[in-house]
Design an enzyme around this catalytic site. Structure first.
Site, PDB file in Angstrom:
ATOM      1  N   GLU A 106      14.895   4.019  -7.467  1.00 54.93           N
ATOM      2  CA  GLU A 106      14.752   2.964  -6.466  1.00 54.93           C
ATOM      3  C   GLU A 106      15.556   3.341  -5.218  1.00 54.93           C
ATOM      4  OE1 GLU A 106      12.956   0.068  -6.827  1.00 54.93           O
ATOM      5  OE2 GLU A 106      12.329   0.570  -8.864  1.00 54.93           O
ATOM      6  N   PHE A 150       0.862  -1.193   0.000  1.00 56.10           N
ATOM      7  CA  PHE A 150       0.000   0.000   0.000  1.00 56.10           C
ATOM      8  C   PHE A 150       0.893   1.236   0.000  1.00 56.10           C
ATOM      9  CE2 PHE A 150      -3.779   2.404   1.808  1.00 56.10           C
ATOM     10  CZ  PHE A 150      -4.620   2.097   0.747  1.00 56.10           C
ATOM     11  N   GLY A 152       4.777   9.794 -14.365  1.00 56.28           N
ATOM     12  CA  GLY A 152       4.821   9.972 -12.917  1.00 56.28           C
ATOM     13  C   GLY A 152       4.052   8.828 -12.269  1.00 56.28           C
ATOM     14  N   LYS A 191       7.887  -6.140 -11.047  1.00 57.51           N
ATOM     15  CA  LYS A 191       8.556  -6.838 -12.143  1.00 57.51           C
ATOM     16  C   LYS A 191       8.978  -8.261 -11.785  1.00 57.51           C
ATOM     17  CE  LYS A 191      11.244  -3.181 -12.182  1.00 57.51           C
ATOM     18  NZ  LYS A 191      10.369  -2.090 -11.730  1.00 57.51           N
ATOM     19  N   GLU A 208       0.653  -4.945 -16.678  1.00 59.70           N
ATOM     20  CA  GLU A 208       0.996  -3.882 -17.628  1.00 59.70           C
ATOM     21  C   GLU A 208       1.928  -2.850 -17.011  1.00 59.70           C
ATOM     22  OE1 GLU A 208      -0.092  -3.424 -21.279  1.00 59.70           O
ATOM     23  OE2 GLU A 208       1.818  -2.615 -20.658  1.00 59.70           O
ATOM     24  N   LYS A 249      13.445  -5.454 -16.649  1.00 58.79           N
ATOM     25  CA  LYS A 249      12.388  -5.128 -17.615  1.00 58.79           C
ATOM     26  C   LYS A 249      12.632  -5.810 -18.959  1.00 58.79           C
ATOM     27  CE  LYS A 249      11.067  -0.727 -15.536  1.00 58.79           C
ATOM     28  NZ  LYS A 249      11.481   0.680 -15.333  1.00 58.79           N
TER      29      LYS A 249
END
Lengths: 344, 344
Positions: A210, A10, A322, A126, A150, A225
């Site tokens: 990150e 969250f 963003g 990912k 997605e 990715k």
């Protein structure tokens, strides 16, 4: 149709998605015939709750005030994320737990357990796609639910959905792209004269970096990715360690200047290509023409160029993403799930 | 599933599609469970035929040898295109008749009649979308069939399908793009030092130019595409005459040189934007940064940038399209039809 939603994780993305959902509650009802209620939220630092109906905006406020979700009346406390996944009454779980880039855990376990229970999963993480795509996609199929992701590459810009829904009959034979926002911002600010440290500080301030900035700068994020794309679009079964990887720490102001004098720019380029039936995946700084799709991707913008058999090269470009663009990915996946799988 | 196909118009695009279909007959069967046969072909100059099963490759050969399709045994001659549409036994009609850019006819009539008969329609013809989209879309819905037209803008690169299948819940608030290949080739060749006439001759040799080159050079083709996009993506009900339109005849070698000195290039830009609830559509030569998505669209390449509410700006780019990319649009629409409408 009423859809019961559960959140595992969250943080920023999940909360932006929660706000987007609530702000469009009327529209989702009138335009898509979707009513929704939230039945569980699992967080790392604010507790985990289960309830017949959770006040989602109130939960967002509590989390942002640093308070426990147990402040919500009529919600019961519910152990850790895994026990929320085991016990929640949900049609769709939104998995946005923090990523361990070396193993993809705990997200892989979370997604697997949710799919095993016959719950649709949307992840912005990912890990599951880079470390366990084949297993999870087959599991979802077997259980008759959807596994959607997605947001894992280029936020909500359609990448996986583009190939799945808009390029029927086409084989993706390779791809190239600029997929990491932090390194791209650093490279383009350095082109503009900023120092490496100034540029990195700007990326940090934007919130696109990150926690461990080496994950971006050394090309790990781009590599993960690249693997996610290869696994899904090219039916590969690769892992991040299979990517030939070089980050941007060796890129100097001088090398950028030399490139500019030839009408070129340096980008951290992800590539997939097949030679003699062997798939080669790489991430490395490359000189590209300033006036090219990759050269035109500046700042935090991303671009992916798909090489295809029937359609030649097509590119999809996302301008200055963003957190709202990542939140939209979750909404897009939710709507795709609600509409059901396309066709037979 | 067996699908019966009819062709109305059998020019370059239809014949390239016919070859693509036949070369993938096995794959369409194994991967998509589609068997197909051709039951009618209407041409302007090689006759029109109807039969239980037409040898499609043989028909392509006859047309390319300038012979009549009536040479095909067991096919019966069948008057003009409209009578083929009236009489054929088909599940999908591929409409690729030549376009009258001022009215959209005869394509509008052809499409209407096919939809009225309850036959799915795929068109590569901009007329029906620019002149009668709303009517034809409603008619298709009423008859429970599909009206598809991905090839009308940017060939087979997903534009309409991108918005329909990959951006659920998103509102397109405007767009800009480079949509006409002839003018873009002329402008980029002139940037490289060619004269206007040399550049136009190259475009003609590539086969991307309309028979009446004024249709390209004066911005009509771009205007018709702009209207098609606005009608479908922005729920407009515009006509090509509503577009503020200026072509590229006024662009000189000097103006290109001046732009280049500022790091800019000239592109024939299509734009749609809404101000105070009024939709404004335009086509005109504009200076754009060399290093931008539009600047990077050189030669016959096209690009479309969608402005959206939830996803910011996203762009789709098609590199160096040829007739096979338009043919793919027809294949893509066929597969979309066969899979059936998505969701409820």
């Amino acid at each position: 149709m009423e859809v019961k939603l559960a959140f595992v994780g969250f943080g920023n993305v999940a909360r932006a998605f929660a706000r987007m959902l609530e702000s469009r509650r009327g529209l989702l009802g009138s335009r898509h015939s979707i009513q929704f209620r939230t039945t569980a939220i699992a967080t790392a630092r604010h507790g985990s709750i289960i309830a017949p109906e959770i006040d989602l905006l109130k939960a967002v406020e509590l989390a942002e005030d640093g308070q426990s979700l147990n402040e919500l009346r009529s919600a019961s406390e519910c152990g850790d994320s895994l026990s929320v996944i085991e016990r929640c009454d949900a049609d769709v779980i939104f998995e946005t737990s923090p990523l361990d880039p070396s193993q993809g855990e705990p997200a892989v376990t979370y997604v697997r357990r949710a799919l095993e229970r016959g719950i649709n999963v949307v992840t912005a993480n990912k890990g599951p796609v880079a470390f366990a795509y084949r297993e999870l996609a087959e599991l979802a199929k077997r259980r008759g639910v959807q596994f959607r992701f997605e947001g894992t590459v280029m936020d909500g810009a359609p990448v996986f959905n583009l190939a799945e829904f808009c390029l029927p009959g086409v084989t993706v034979t390779g791809f190239s792209g600029v997929l990491n926002s932090t390194t791209n911002l650093v490279l383009t600010r350095m082109e503009g004269g900023a120092s490496f440290d100034e540029a990195l500080a700007e990326a940090r301030a934007l919130g696109v970096t990150e926690a461990d900035s080496g994950y971006d700068l050394d090309g790990w994020d781009a590599a993960v990715k690249t693997v996610a794309l290869a696994n899904v679009l090219m039916n590969a079964d690769a892992r991040p360690v299979n990517v030939e990887r070089r980050g941007i720490r060796g890129v100097t102001a001088e090398s950028l200047k030399a490139a500019a004098q030839s009408g070129e720019a340096v980008r951290l380029v992800s590539r997939a290509m097949t030679r003699n039936s062997v798939l080669r995946l790489s991430v490395s700084p490359e000189r590209v023409p300033v006036s090219s799709q990759m050269g035109a991707a500046r700042g935090t913008s991303n671009v992916l160029i798909l090489d295809t058999d029937l359609m030649g090269d097509i590119a999809i470009f996302e301008a200055d993403p963003g957190v709202d663009q990542t939140a939209y990915a979750l909404l897009s996946d939710l709507l795709t799930i609600v509409k059901g799988p396309k066709g037979q």
